[in-house]
Design a protein around this motif. Structure first.
Motif, PDB file in Angstrom:
ATOM      1  N   THR A 119       0.808  -1.225   0.000  1.00 33.16           N
ATOM      2  CA  THR A 119       0.000   0.000   0.000  1.00 33.16           C
ATOM      3  C   THR A 119       0.839   1.273   0.000  1.00 33.16           C
ATOM      4  O   THR A 119       0.307   2.357  -0.222  1.00 33.16           O
ATOM      5  CB  THR A 119      -0.944   0.035   1.223  1.00 33.16           C
ATOM      6  N   ILE A 120       2.139   1.155   0.273  1.00 37.95           N
ATOM      7  CA  ILE A 120       3.019   2.324   0.199  1.00 37.95           C
ATOM      8  C   ILE A 120       4.099   2.055  -0.841  1.00 37.95           C
ATOM      9  O   ILE A 120       4.311   0.911  -1.252  1.00 37.95           O
ATOM     10  CB  ILE A 120       3.674   2.661   1.564  1.00 37.95           C
ATOM     11  N   ALA A 121       4.768   3.103  -1.269  1.00 39.43           N
ATOM     12  CA  ALA A 121       5.809   2.959  -2.290  1.00 39.43           C
ATOM     13  C   ALA A 121       6.913   2.026  -1.789  1.00 39.43           C
ATOM     14  O   ALA A 121       7.279   2.081  -0.611  1.00 39.43           O
ATOM     15  CB  ALA A 121       6.400   4.326  -2.622  1.00 39.43           C
ATOM     16  N   PRO A 122       7.438   1.164  -2.655  1.00 38.31           N
ATOM     17  CA  PRO A 122       8.514   0.260  -2.244  1.00 38.31           C
ATOM     18  C   PRO A 122       9.694   0.991  -1.624  1.00 38.31           C
ATOM     19  O   PRO A 122      10.308   0.498  -0.678  1.00 38.31           O
ATOM     20  CB  PRO A 122       8.911  -0.424  -3.558  1.00 38.31           C
ATOM     21  N   GLU A 321       7.616  -2.895  -7.429  1.00 39.85           N
ATOM     22  CA  GLU A 321       8.932  -3.394  -7.034  1.00 39.85           C
ATOM     23  C   GLU A 321       9.936  -3.257  -8.172  1.00 39.85           C
ATOM     24  O   GLU A 321      11.087  -2.875  -7.958  1.00 39.85           O
ATOM     25  CB  GLU A 321       8.843  -4.866  -6.601  1.00 39.85           C
ATOM     26  N   LEU A 322       9.481  -3.562  -9.404  1.00 44.86           N
ATOM     27  CA  LEU A 322      10.368  -3.472 -10.566  1.00 44.86           C
ATOM     28  C   LEU A 322      10.806  -2.031 -10.794  1.00 44.86           C
ATOM     29  O   LEU A 322      11.993  -1.750 -10.988  1.00 44.86           O
ATOM     30  CB  LEU A 322       9.667  -4.016 -11.812  1.00 44.86           C
ATOM     31  N   LYS A 327      14.820   2.024 -10.714  1.00 42.86           N
ATOM     32  CA  LYS A 327      15.061   3.432 -10.371  1.00 42.86           C
ATOM     33  C   LYS A 327      16.257   3.560  -9.435  1.00 42.86           C
ATOM     34  O   LYS A 327      17.137   4.407  -9.644  1.00 42.86           O
ATOM     35  CB  LYS A 327      13.807   4.008  -9.708  1.00 42.86           C
ATOM     36  N   ASN A 328      16.301   2.714  -8.409  1.00 44.08           N
ATOM     37  CA  ASN A 328      17.395   2.767  -7.442  1.00 44.08           C
ATOM     38  C   ASN A 328      18.737   2.443  -8.081  1.00 44.08           C
ATOM     39  O   ASN A 328      19.746   3.097  -7.812  1.00 44.08           O
ATOM     40  CB  ASN A 328      17.124   1.785  -6.292  1.00 44.08           C
ATOM     41  N   THR A 329      18.745   1.410  -8.919  1.00 40.65           N
ATOM     42  CA  THR A 329      19.992   0.979  -9.556  1.00 40.65           C
ATOM     43  C   THR A 329      20.558   2.065 -10.462  1.00 40.65           C
ATOM     44  O   THR A 329      21.738   2.425 -10.364  1.00 40.65           O
ATOM     45  CB  THR A 329      19.759  -0.311 -10.373  1.00 40.65           C
TER      46      THR A 329
END
Length: 406
Positions: A119-122, A321-322, A327-329
């Motif tokens: 329910t919240i952003a990963p 999640e993807l 985005k993080n990478t």
């Protein structure tokens, strides 16, 4: 080690009956908690030295047996808690004696994080987990209740974050924000009493955010910089410069720009911004147009990404999640390059992609763009957010006037 005494509360004498109540007094680390025994006697019948009711009082023998039993039970409870936990406070001991089971912070936080996963952003979910882990590292265990997270705990934790971990004020502020979030959830669910909410009494002074940006001299040096043509560094460089011209478009919004977002005739970008979820239009200046034209080929499709970093064959909206992982990478790789470029340019601060946003805003204001227009281009919800940049520009003007003193 905790001690338990029986005391007569003369400060609570009933003015009508002349009776004073008896309490168990729990003492540990020079802190006290009181538990009413439900017994009242005349002060003259109380033997303070022996902690017993003197002969002559009504039912004194039965009452003394009752007092002795309650004191023994309290002492056993205190010993049990001190033998099984490192956080045996007077509050914890009192709650155990009166049968009030305290809520373990970590047990609740882990359960709540599990509930919030979808329910919240990963990114938010991962961040909450990280900061809760920092609390465990500070304590060295997971045995602490909401009730024990008092002002003393917060002050010790704050000192630890600053002095031992070396966190900056903004990081310390976020560490407290995560604790607040868990308190608020627990209070709303009736698990924790609002009176135990430590931040009612403790106010953390939120630090002023420092907005690093490239001044004109630094920006011109950036334009002359030649990035290495490896590991997509030249693409990351173009994305950064593009953002400096194109309204300070955020990293992931720049990354996922497609040719379908670009109107070539009008030289305009139209895109739903990730953060605000609003449709946003930007008329590109020629410098920005020149950058993206480098990536247009005869094979380019409307569905292709403008900057060749993401794969055109993957649907990144399949799951949160993807998107988060990608985005993080890429954000990490981009900022790794930008930090190195910042060192090469001898900047007095650490360069990140968000610096492009601050750079656009300050350059636009310096070049005479009206503040309401700058606010619109940045997609700010309130012009007061944009006024921060106006203050920066005013400071630059003030500094520029100092040359008149030479």
């Amino acid at each position: 080690m905790a001690t338990v005494k029986v005391v007569l509360r003369k400060d609570k004498v009933n003015q009508n009956t002349g009776l004073a109540p008896l309490y168990l007094r729990i003492i540990k680390d020079r802190k006290s908690k009181f538990i009413s025994l439900g017994v009242k006697v005349e002060p003259k019948y109380w033997n303070e030295e022996k902690s017993v009711i003197r002969k002559g009082a009504v039912n004194y023998q039965e009452l003394n047996n009752f007092i002795l039993q309650k004191r023994a039970e309290a002492e056993r409870t205190a010993l049990d808690i001190e033998g099984t936990t490192k956080s045996a406070t007077t509050k914890r001991i009192k709650d155990e004696i009166i049968g009030k089971k305290p809520s373990n912070f970590f047990e609740y936080a882990e359960r709540k994080l599990s509930e919030l996963k979808h329910t919240i952003a990963p990114s938010t979910h991962t961040t909450y987990g990280f900061y809760i882990g920092k609390i465990e590292k500070f304590l060295g265990h997971k045995n602490i209740t909401f009730q024990e997270m008092d002002i003393d705990f917060i002050k010790r934790y704050e000192k630890y974050l600053y002095e031992e971990v070396g966190n900056k004020p903004s990081t310390v502020e976020y560490s407290f924000r995560v604790i607040k979030v868990m308190f608020n959830y627990a209070i709303s669910e009736g698990i924790v009493d609002y009176n135990t909410y430590v931040f009612r009494q403790y106010k953390f002074k939120k630090p002023k955010a420092v907005k690093n940006y490239l001044n004109e001299e630094q920006f011109q040096a950036l334009l002359k910089y030649e990035p290495p043509k490896q590991f997509l560094y030249d693409v990351y460089y173009d994305m950064f410069v593009f953002s400096c011209y194109a309204g300070g478009l955020r990293h992931f919004d720049t990354l996922e720009l497609k040719w379908s977002n670009y109107n070539e005739q009008e030289e305009r970008i139209t895109k739903v911004i990730r953060k605000t979820k609003r449709k946003h239009q930007i008329k590109l200046p020629q410098k920005a147009v020149e950058i993206i034209k480098k990536y247009k080929t005869k094979k380019s499709k409307k569905s292709d990404f403008i900057f060749p970093v993401l794969s055109n064959d993957i649907d990144y909206d399949v799951s949160k999640e993807l998107i988060y992982n990608v985005k993080n990478t890429i954000n990490g790789k981009t900022n790794h390059f930008l930090r190195q470029m910042g060192r090469d340019l001898e900047l007095p601060f650490t360069l990140s992609f968000h610096t492009s946003r601050h750079t656009f805003a300050t350059r636009a204001l310096n070049k005479g763009m009206r503040i309401e227009h700058v606010s619109k281009v940045l997609d700010h919800t309130d012009i007061s957010i944009t006024q921060v940049y106006a203050k920066i520009v005013n400071k630059e003007l003030d500094k520029a006037m100092e040359i008149m003193d030479d």
